[in-house]
Design an enzyme around this catalytic site. Structure first.
Site, PDB file in Angstrom:
ATOM      1  N   GLU A 295       0.826  -1.219   0.000  1.00  0.00           N
ATOM      2  CA  GLU A 295       0.000   0.000   0.000  1.00  0.00           C
ATOM      3  C   GLU A 295       0.856   1.264   0.000  1.00  0.00           C
ATOM      4  O   GLU A 295       0.435   2.301  -0.505  1.00  0.00           O
ATOM      5  CB  GLU A 295      -0.949   0.013   1.202  1.00  0.00           C
ATOM      6  CG  GLU A 295      -2.054  -1.044   1.146  1.00  0.00           C
ATOM      7  CD  GLU A 295      -1.613  -2.394   1.712  1.00  0.00           C
ATOM      8  OE1 GLU A 295      -0.398  -2.573   1.975  1.00  0.00           O
ATOM      9  OE2 GLU A 295      -2.491  -3.262   1.878  1.00  0.00           O
TER      10      GLU A 295
ATOM     11  N   PHE B  69     -11.504  -7.530  14.106  1.00  0.00           N
ATOM     12  CA  PHE B  69     -10.385  -7.945  13.255  1.00  0.00           C
ATOM     13  C   PHE B  69     -10.074  -6.842  12.234  1.00  0.00           C
ATOM     14  O   PHE B  69     -10.976  -6.351  11.555  1.00  0.00           O
ATOM     15  CB  PHE B  69     -10.752  -9.252  12.533  1.00  0.00           C
ATOM     16  CG  PHE B  69      -9.683  -9.693  11.576  1.00  0.00           C
ATOM     17  CD1 PHE B  69      -8.410 -10.040  12.031  1.00  0.00           C
ATOM     18  CD2 PHE B  69      -9.931  -9.759  10.209  1.00  0.00           C
ATOM     19  CE1 PHE B  69      -7.421 -10.434  11.151  1.00  0.00           C
ATOM     20  CE2 PHE B  69      -8.944 -10.157   9.325  1.00  0.00           C
ATOM     21  CZ  PHE B  69      -7.677 -10.487   9.797  1.00  0.00           C
ATOM     22  N   GLN B  70      -8.836  -6.475  12.162  1.00  0.00           N
ATOM     23  CA  GLN B  70      -8.347  -5.414  11.272  1.00  0.00           C
ATOM     24  C   GLN B  70      -9.043  -4.078  11.493  1.00  0.00           C
ATOM     25  O   GLN B  70      -9.178  -3.273  10.573  1.00  0.00           O
ATOM     26  CB  GLN B  70      -8.421  -5.846   9.804  1.00  0.00           C
ATOM     27  CG  GLN B  70      -7.473  -7.009   9.512  1.00  0.00           C
ATOM     28  CD  GLN B  70      -7.277  -7.314   8.053  1.00  0.00           C
ATOM     29  OE1 GLN B  70      -8.182  -7.103   7.253  1.00  0.00           O
ATOM     30  NE2 GLN B  70      -6.112  -7.842   7.697  1.00  0.00           N
TER      31      GLN B  70
ATOM     32  N   LYS C  38     -17.442  -1.241   5.914  1.00  0.00           N
ATOM     33  CA  LYS C  38     -17.790  -2.291   4.959  1.00  0.00           C
ATOM     34  C   LYS C  38     -19.300  -2.380   4.737  1.00  0.00           C
ATOM     35  O   LYS C  38     -19.759  -2.596   3.607  1.00  0.00           O
ATOM     36  CB  LYS C  38     -17.263  -3.625   5.486  1.00  0.00           C
ATOM     37  CG  LYS C  38     -17.356  -4.753   4.489  1.00  0.00           C
ATOM     38  CD  LYS C  38     -16.662  -5.995   5.012  1.00  0.00           C
ATOM     39  CE  LYS C  38     -16.651  -7.079   3.942  1.00  0.00           C
ATOM     40  NZ  LYS C  38     -15.975  -8.291   4.405  1.00  0.00           N
TER      41      LYS C  38
ATOM     42  N   MET D  66      24.271   8.975   2.812  1.00  0.00           N
ATOM     43  CA  MET D  66      24.065  10.288   3.429  1.00  0.00           C
ATOM     44  C   MET D  66      24.312  10.218   4.933  1.00  0.00           C
ATOM     45  O   MET D  66      24.905  11.135   5.524  1.00  0.00           O
ATOM     46  CB  MET D  66      22.642  10.785   3.134  1.00  0.00           C
ATOM     47  CG  MET D  66      22.364  12.181   3.628  1.00  0.00           C
ATOM     48  SD  MET D  66      23.524  13.379   2.938  1.00  0.00           S
ATOM     49  CE  MET D  66      22.622  13.975   1.513  1.00  0.00           C
TER      50      MET D  66
END
Ligand SMILES: Cc1ncc(C[n+]2csc(CCOP(=O)(O)OP(=O)(O)O)c2C)c(N)n1
Ligand SMILES: [Mg+2]
Lengths: 566, 107
Positions: A64, A126-127, A176, A479
């Site tokens: 993502e 969940f999630q 959802k 760097m």
């Protein structure tokens, strides 16, 4: 127990009925969205169910974060909001760096996350993650859609907010059950950009007076110029006045690198000519820039003898870090077009600036036969032509690209400026190629940064995207190594990458063409090869692990106290 | 030095957190607050705030940042620095009309 075949469990696809998810898709279509970058999962499944058959092209990245960076770059190049899509929980948290990047660099991105169903919110389902709460400080605005009937209106508002004034990311969290709800389609309003204020004539007259009075005026140009579409107005203003120009990392390209008035990038890794001009000017015309610490060095020592005339689309930037003697908040194009200060007496100053530009020009004749990254980048960018887009990762290679590449428009240089996020380069290359498929898109990356989103090589292969990757391999987090060498007494801590994989072999495994070079003599052939590749390609370049970026303004110093190569 | 600030807020999810978060992140500390509602769609939030020790940002800059938030309709500030709350300057958020524009309703 009887065995159940998948066919008997599957209910009729939601796609047969019009749902909240269909409404979301049609609302995105109504905003003119063509491409979305995303990754599916549980809570966003109704949306993925509604995607096939829509007008949207979905690009499946392999993380993502890749989707959020690609959306960001798509927006920077196309000037239209970039859209990314993720599921709830880890999908949303993986977007966070991309949203922070878009927020800090003022990029219009609309991120849509799935969320657990409304009755489950607040139950540690969940999630379930409070992505709305997590992202509050790094979005311009955000919404949780609690009613399917509001989907169209909220999408339109999200697009309006993302693009208006100083652009930025907007998050839409979609539970959802809202996405799955059966509903009647409603027409979606089209987002209207909010117009920026236009000032009165008196404001411009005072600004013109300051410019006329100045003997050493300097334009300090930031990313705001490109973002607001004020490039033509800026170039006309420069043509009218002949005022010398310096640019921030994000302002590069607003004035072509080879324009006679352009003195280079200012700040920590700025050119000597640019930093000297800032320190010696008597009027700093700040145009879409925000006195960022990387540009100013020690703030109280920055442009110490200058009055400040500040032009910015965001009124909250005026006086935030440096008081303005006069400010023109609002529409930059309008302001630049309105300023006609007349004939200026700045010949001596112009002469001094061009003298410094020539005297302190970067040198490309480094001794030895190792590849000299600045020279390679300069030649490559010149050969690539005007439709070049360079996307960068973060580190020494990023600064070399900024210092030495030729940019003729702001969209030619995509870099993670405010956030400085390693991992931006390749996904940004993907986004840029969707925004401008005919451009020559080159990602300049390092051996540390490339590993942060290496999985997106698979995205390049899947979609056949002709991204040209230049990997400058110094076998180190260069760097950080440079800072440890200069400011931590050479105490090298956790910067060694000498056990890097064989990057060319790795790229080939992903399906890219690849080659490796180690000496300067191989550079011209490698550039020819890279520019002629039709598909995704990686040029793996071994460079001197001890090479540093020069000049460097040490932390806490004034910009004229630059360290140079010893 | 304590400053008074009165904010008219849209009743939106997260509006209060957004305002308080902005104030704290921009270097100010909330010393006192109260809130009441103006019907169903707006709230008035009154705050006493003070600049945090390590911060030098101006009060003006802070109010501009708060005004930019899309949940803020209007903001009033006291120009005095006493404990008395006397709101003398108010400014409407430039975005107050945005929702109306986006939905095509009259602004
Ligand atoms: C996500 C992230 N983590 C850490 C850093 C800190 N950081 C800045 S530059 C750098 C080294 C980058 O190494 P490499 O990509 O090899 O570039 P080089 O400097 O060697 O050219 C690191 C670790 C960062 N900017 N971003
Ligand atoms: Mg490296």
């Amino acid at each position: 127990m009887t065995k159940t075949s998948p066919a008997t469990i599957a209910k009729a696809p939601l796609s047969n009925r019009f749902t909240g998810a269909h409404m979301l898709i049609s609302a995105l279509e109504a905003q003119g969205v063509e491409v979305v970058f995303g990754y599916p999962g549980g809570a966003i499944m109704p949306v993925y169910d509604a995607l096939p058959g829509s007008k949207l092209t979905h690009i499946l990245t392999r993380h993502e974060q890749g989707a959020s960076f690609a959306a960001d770059a798509y927006a920077r190049v196309s000037g239209r909001p970039g859209v990314c899509l993720a599921t709830s929980g880890p999908g949303g948290t993986n977007l966070v760096t991309g949203l922070a990047n878009a927020f800090m660099d003022s990029v219009p991105v609309v991120a849509i996350t799935g969320q657990v169903a409304r009755p489950l919110i607040g139950t540690d389902a969940f999630q379930e993650v409070d992505i709305f709460g997590i992202t509050l400080p790094i979005v311009k605005h955000s919404f949780i859609i609690d009613d399917p009937d509001k989907i169209g209106e909220i999408v339109a508002e999200a697009f309006a907010i993302a693009q208006s004034g100083r652009p930025g990311p907007v998050l839409i969290d979609l539970p959802k059950d809202v996405a799955a709800a059966i509903m009647t389609p409603t027409p979606t309003p089209v987002a209207q950009k909010e117009a920026l204020p236009i000032l009165i004539r008196d404001d411009y007259e005072h600004a013109e007076h300051l410019i006329r009075e100045a003997r050493r005026p300097l334009l300090y140009v930031g990313g705001g110029v490109g973002i607001s579409g004020a490039v033509p107005a800026l170039r006309n203003f420069i043509a009218r006045t002949g005022i010398p120009v310096v640019a921030t990392l994000k302002g590069l390209g607003a004035v072509p690198t080879d324009a006679p008035e352009f003195l280079g990038m200012l700040g920590m890794h700025g050119s000597r000519a640019a930093n000297l001009a800032v320190q010696n000017c008597d009027l700093l015309i700040t145009c879409g820039a925000r006195f960022d610490d990387r540009a100013t060095g020690r703030l109280t020592g920055f442009a110490p003898n200058a009055r400040v005339l500040h032009l910015d689309g965001d009124p909250a930037e005026i006086g935030k870090l440096r008081a303005a003697d006069h400010a023109l908040p609002g529409n930059l194009t309008y302001a630049l077009n309105a300023l006609h200060p007349g004939i200026l007496s700045i010949d001596t100053w112009q002469g001094e600036c061009s003298h410094d530009r020539v005297t302190h020009a970067a040198r490309y004749d480094a001794p030895g036969d190792k590849v000299f990254a600045p020279a390679l980048l300069k030649t490559l960018s010149e050969r690539a032509g005007d439709d070049l887009i360079v996307t960068c990762d973060v580190g020494q290679h990023q600064m070399w690209a900024a210092q030495h590449c030729r940019f003729v428009r702001p969209e030619a240089h995509l870099t993670s400026g405010g956030l400085g996020a390693m991992g931006y380069g390749i996904p940004a290359g993907i986004g840029a190629l969707y925004a401008e498929p005919d451009a020559t898109v080159i990602t300049v990356t390092g051996d540390g940064s490339i590993m942060m989103n290496i999985q997106e090589l698979a995205t390049l292969k899947r979609y056949g995207l002709p991204l040209k990757i230049v990997l400058l391999d110094n076998q180190a987090l260069g760097m950080v190594r440079q800072w440890q060498e200069l400011f931590f007494a050479g105490n090298y801590s956790e910067i060694d990458l000498s056990d890097n994989p064989d990057f060319a072999a790795l790229a080939r495994v992903f399906g890219l063409e690849a080659m490796t070079i180690t000496t300067r003599a191989e550079v011209p052939g490698a550039i020819d090869w890279l520019l002629s590749c039709k598909g995704p390609a990686l040029m793996h370049v071994h460079i001197d692990p001890a090479a540093n970026v020069w000049p460097l303004v040490p932390p806490g110093a004034d910009n004229h106290d630059m360290m140079e190569e010893r | 030095m304590i400053r008074h600030i009165e904010i008219s807020l849209e009743s939106q999810h997260g509006a209060l957190l957004r305002v308080l978060g902005t104030i704290e992140r921009r270097g100010w500390v909330v010393r006192a607050m109260d809130m009441d509602s103006q019907g169903n769609d707006a709230q008035t939030l009154r705050l006493k705030i003070e600049r945090s020790r390590h911060h030098s940002g101006s009060f003006d800059t802070l109010t501009r940042h708060v005004t930019k938030l899309f949940c803020v309709r209007q903001i009033g500030v006291s120009t005095t620095q006493t404990d008395e709350c006397a709101i003398v300057e108010t400014s409407a958020s430039p975005h107050a009309h945005m929702a109306a524009v986006a939905t095509g309703a009259p602004a």
